[in-house]
Design a protein around this motif. Structure first.
Motif, PDB file in Angstrom:
ATOM      1  N   SER A  54       0.838  -1.194   0.000  1.00  0.00           N
ATOM      2  CA  SER A  54       0.000   0.000   0.000  1.00  0.00           C
ATOM      3  C   SER A  54       0.876   1.249   0.000  1.00  0.00           C
ATOM      4  CB  SER A  54      -0.922  -0.001   1.218  1.00  0.00           C
ATOM      5  OG  SER A  54      -0.169   0.086   2.413  1.00  0.00           O
ATOM      6  N   TRP A  55       0.242   2.390  -0.302  1.00  0.00           N
ATOM      7  CA  TRP A  55       0.988   3.649  -0.325  1.00  0.00           C
ATOM      8  C   TRP A  55       1.533   3.989   1.055  1.00  0.00           C
ATOM      9  CZ3 TRP A  55       2.514   5.431  -4.759  1.00  0.00           C
ATOM     10  CH2 TRP A  55       1.770   5.183  -5.903  1.00  0.00           C
ATOM     11  N   GLU A  56       0.810   3.632   2.110  1.00  0.00           N
ATOM     12  CA  GLU A  56       1.306   3.912   3.457  1.00  0.00           C
ATOM     13  C   GLU A  56       2.603   3.155   3.738  1.00  0.00           C
ATOM     14  OE1 GLU A  56      -1.654   2.959   2.688  1.00  0.00           O
ATOM     15  OE2 GLU A  56      -3.074   4.533   3.310  1.00  0.00           O
ATOM     16  N   VAL A  57       2.669   1.902   3.254  1.00  0.00           N
ATOM     17  CA  VAL A  57       3.887   1.110   3.469  1.00  0.00           C
ATOM     18  C   VAL A  57       5.044   1.684   2.664  1.00  0.00           C
ATOM     19  CG1 VAL A  57       4.921  -1.178   3.200  1.00  0.00           C
ATOM     20  CG2 VAL A  57       2.554  -0.964   3.980  1.00  0.00           C
ATOM     21  N   VAL A  59       5.493   4.800   1.692  1.00  0.00           N
ATOM     22  CA  VAL A  59       5.929   6.044   2.336  1.00  0.00           C
ATOM     23  C   VAL A  59       6.710   5.745   3.605  1.00  0.00           C
ATOM     24  CG1 VAL A  59       5.121   8.148   3.466  1.00  0.00           C
ATOM     25  CG2 VAL A  59       4.062   7.401   1.324  1.00  0.00           C
ATOM     26  N   SER A  60       6.263   4.753   4.377  1.00  0.00           N
ATOM     27  CA  SER A  60       6.971   4.397   5.608  1.00  0.00           C
ATOM     28  C   SER A  60       8.370   3.860   5.318  1.00  0.00           C
ATOM     29  CB  SER A  60       6.153   3.356   6.386  1.00  0.00           C
ATOM     30  OG  SER A  60       4.876   3.845   6.731  1.00  0.00           O
ATOM     31  N   VAL A  61       8.499   3.039   4.277  1.00  0.00           N
ATOM     32  CA  VAL A  61       9.813   2.496   3.914  1.00  0.00           C
ATOM     33  C   VAL A  61      10.764   3.609   3.482  1.00  0.00           C
ATOM     34  CG1 VAL A  61      11.025   1.039   2.245  1.00  0.00           C
ATOM     35  CG2 VAL A  61       8.935   0.208   3.346  1.00  0.00           C
ATOM     36  N   ILE A  62      10.254   4.539   2.658  1.00  0.00           N
ATOM     37  CA  ILE A  62      11.099   5.646   2.207  1.00  0.00           C
ATOM     38  C   ILE A  62      11.507   6.533   3.379  1.00  0.00           C
ATOM     39  CG2 ILE A  62      11.155   7.715   0.770  1.00  0.00           C
ATOM     40  CD1 ILE A  62       9.296   6.271  -1.177  1.00  0.00           C
ATOM     41  N   ALA A  63      10.531   6.837   4.238  1.00  0.00           N
ATOM     42  CA  ALA A  63      10.840   7.675   5.404  1.00  0.00           C
ATOM     43  C   ALA A  63      11.845   6.987   6.315  1.00  0.00           C
ATOM     44  CB  ALA A  63       9.556   8.001   6.164  1.00  0.00           C
ATOM     45  N   ALA A  64      11.650   5.691   6.560  1.00  0.00           N
ATOM     46  CA  ALA A  64      12.599   4.961   7.409  1.00  0.00           C
ATOM     47  C   ALA A  64      13.989   4.923   6.782  1.00  0.00           C
ATOM     48  CB  ALA A  64      12.086   3.545   7.651  1.00  0.00           C
TER      49      ALA A  64
END
Length: 346
Positions: A54-57, A59-64
């Motif tokens: 999903s888009w949330e995952v 975004v979370s991977v990129i942010a992390a």
């Protein structure tokens, strides 16, 4: 109208407009009017690579990844050039995420080793989840939504076809107080045969309105392949629920006698029994035909043709490769310009 009687083996739907011309016997079976449309097919999509998560995952991977690269850079500066630059930290983070090796000689401090170990666990989970979902999405893709209601039908099609007997149906829909039924009446085109209407539905953005049981029969017989996949589908919802009867003149003296006979057949279940036997014979014939087609399909599958992925599945990787090549070329041009400017200053 000519004071003559007409009897036929097929049912005749009892509609208000028809009652003005002639009378009907008692209804002997219920007819469910529905519509048929072409089964949506897969279109090439560039985001097939992104679909498994999903888009949330994402975004979370990129942010992390960004946060982790900054943390490793800070630890490197505190540990005296363990990670000399931010670019190298970013490279190490994405190497681990993509399942490649990392430069172990850079993890000299305990803190940096703990950070890298935690990121290795995250990269393992994300990688396994992504590869598993990617395989599932490519082999069992999600098809586009398809219209299932009358309101969705009028918004999706250019024309609705009905055989020549559908002139009364067009009057019925146009005389309705429902806006949706009025829209169906305006889109309804009377004229093509059932075979021609279904062919146009399979090839163009058309639909066909008819009896649900008959549509199921025709689609299973003529528009279904050996794997059970149909080119056409019957909507889940019904447009109308009507009764079938036999037309007779108004005031016919034999109407009570016919009603008693039809009622006896109806209450004994003979109409339903006859229809069930007919459908069983049709299913048996279709099953035998499909078994023969499956034998030929299995021969084709042994050659590796039945399970081949098309460009609809694999468009994303090629677009991603094209994007990478174009980006690399632009960066190469920028590097040449900067090198030329530096040499000119010297």
């Amino acid at each position: 109208m000519d004071r003559s009687s007409f009897m036929a083996g097929n049912g005749y739907v009892i509609l208000p407009s028809r009652l003005q011309q002639y009378d009907f016997t008692s209804g002997y079976i219920v007819s469910y009017q529905s519509f048929v449309m072409a089964t949506p097919s897969l279109a090439p999509r560039w985001d097939n690579l992104l679909f498994p998560l999903s888009w949330e995952v994402w975004v979370s991977v990129i942010a992390a990844s960004v946060v982790l690269a900054g943390v490793l850079t800070m630890l490197g500066q505190a540990g005296r050039a363990t990670y000399p630059s931010l670019s190298q930290s970013v490279l190490e983070v994405y190497k681990i995420l993509l399942g490649q090796d990392f430069s172990q000689w850079r993890a000299r401090t305990t803190a940096s080793r703990i950070v890298i170990a935690a990121w290795l666990v995250v990269a393992l989970i994300v990688g396994v989840a992504y590869r598993g979902n990617l395989t599932a999405s490519l082999t069992s893709p999600v098809y586009p939504p398809r219209p299932e209601t009358a309101a969705a039908l009028v918004k999706a099609v250019e024309r609705i076809n009905i055989p020549p007997y559908g002139a009364d149906w067009k009057k019925f829909y146009l005389a309705s107080n429902s806006e949706v039924f009025n829209a169906i009446g305006k889109l309804l085109y009377v004229g093509p045969s059932m075979e021609e209407g279904l062919r146009l539905t399979a090839e163009k953005n058309h639909a066909v309105i008819a009896n649900r049981q008959f549509l199921d029969y025709v689609i299973a017989q003529n528009f279904t392949d050996a794997t059970g996949k149909a080119r056409l589908y019957v909507a889940q919802s019904n447009l109308e629920t009507v009764f079938l009867g036999y037309p007779i003149p108004h005031g016919a003296p034999y109407k009570p006698l016919l009603d008693r006979i039809i009622l006896a057949f109806t209450e004994s279940g003979l109409f339903l029994k006859w229809h069930g036997d007919q459908m069983d014979e049709v299913r048996a014939a279709i099953f035998s035909k499909q078994r023969q087609q499956e034998g030929r399909a299995n021969e084709a599958a042994s050659d590796g043709q039945a399970t081949s992925l098309t460009i609809a599945h694999m468009q994303g990787p090629f677009l991603f490769l094209t994007f990478g090549l174009v980006t690399a070329f632009l960066v190469f041009l920028v590097e040449l310009v900067f090198r030329f400017l530096l040499n000119a200053d010297r």
